[in-house]
Design a protein around this motif. Structure first.
Motif, PDB file in Angstrom:
ATOM      1  N   VAL A   1     -84.268 -24.789   6.021  1.00 54.47           N
ATOM      2  CA  VAL A   1     -84.810 -23.789   4.672  1.00 54.47           C
ATOM      3  C   VAL A   1     -85.582 -23.813   4.367  1.00 54.47           C
TER       4      VAL A   1
ATOM      5  N   MET B   1     -88.344 -20.894  -0.809  1.00 55.94           N
ATOM      6  CA  MET B   1     -87.285 -22.354  -0.599  1.00 55.94           C
ATOM      7  C   MET B   1     -88.571 -22.756  -0.188  1.00 55.94           C
TER       8      MET B   1
ATOM      9  N   SER C   1     -82.475 -16.731  -2.065  1.00 53.36           N
ATOM     10  CA  SER C   1     -82.838 -17.198  -2.068  1.00 53.36           C
ATOM     11  C   SER C   1     -82.136 -18.683  -2.789  1.00 53.36           C
TER      12      SER C   1
ATOM     13  N   ARG D   1     -80.167 -21.675  -0.628  1.00 56.29           N
ATOM     14  CA  ARG D   1     -80.835 -23.143  -0.831  1.00 56.29           C
ATOM     15  C   ARG D   1     -79.056 -23.408  -1.143  1.00 56.29           C
TER      16      ARG D   1
ATOM     17  N   GLU E   1     -76.350 -28.668  -5.040  1.00 54.05           N
ATOM     18  CA  GLU E   1     -77.783 -28.316  -5.058  1.00 54.05           C
ATOM     19  C   GLU E   1     -77.249 -27.820  -6.664  1.00 54.05           C
TER      20      GLU E   1
ATOM     21  N   SER F   1     -78.384 -25.066  -8.896  1.00 56.20           N
ATOM     22  CA  SER F   1     -79.744 -23.824  -8.832  1.00 56.20           C
ATOM     23  C   SER F   1     -79.722 -22.709 -10.631  1.00 56.20           C
TER      24      SER F   1
ATOM     25  N   SER G   1     -82.858 -26.922  -9.210  1.00 58.47           N
ATOM     26  CA  SER G   1     -84.001 -25.262  -8.644  1.00 58.47           C
ATOM     27  C   SER G   1     -83.084 -24.406  -9.318  1.00 58.47           C
TER      28      SER G   1
END
Length: 185
Positions: free
Chosen positions: A43, A74, A96, A100, A107, A109, A177
């Motif tokens: 990460v 990150m 990225s 991630r 996550e 994203s 994110s």
């Protein structure tokens, strides 16, 4: 589910298991601290992960400034930059997000583009390029939903990546994110 194919390879969910090694819950529990240290390293230094998973016959290499950009994406909550042509902005931004989502469970994203259809077209091209360069990242994707105005990747660890537009229809959607393309608009 564990299976075998006609070549006598052991398969788990249709993916060949190399050297007969199966990661079990017991293995993860016994090695949790080491696994967490590796994930934390990747990460913080996603460029090292890219170096490790790049196939040996590939000529792909990250430039120094691309390594810095990946690390910033990150590590920090907010990153803003103005970059020249041929910097690989979209490629690195999507890379990225995929890294991630691969490393961090659950996550959520996104990439936000002013015109969603254009964003989907660019994202599709870059995702295909990334998966061609780094086949191991593609193996982390469980489901890929795609059309001309929609793309969504669902990862084995419950993470999700998609492309959204800046329209009113995307208000209220929760994510952990993301990347805003063309912030000037």
């Amino acid at each position: 589910m564990i299976q075998t194919n006609e070549n006598k390879e052991v398969l788990k969910d249709g993916i060949p298991i190399c050297k007969g090694f199966i990661i079990t819950e017991d293995y993860i529990a016994q090695n949790r601290e080491v696994i967490e240290q590796w994930i934390n390293l990747f990460v913080a230094y996603p460029d090292i992960l890219i170096d490790l998973i790049t196939p040996s016959d590939s000529t792909f290499k990250l430039f120094f400034y691309q390594r810095i950009f990946l690390r910033a994406c990150m590590r920090f909550r907010y990153v803003f930059g103005t970059y020249t042509r041929a910097f690989s902005k979209s490629f690195l931004a999507i890379l990225s997000r995929i890294i991630r989502c691969s490393l961090l469970a659950n996550e959520k994203s996104f990439i936000c583009a002013d015109i969603k259809a254009t964003g989907v077209k660019i994202a599709t091209e870059k995702i295909n390029e990334i998966f061609k360069l780094f086949p191991l990242l593609e193996k982390e994707v469980l489901v890929k939903h795609q059309s001309t105005d929609y793309i969504e990747l669902i990862f084995r660890n419950g993470s999700m990546f998609d492309v959204i537009g800046t329209s009113q229809g995307t208000r209220g959607i929760r994510r952990t994110s993301g990347v805003l393309e063309e912030a000037v608009l």
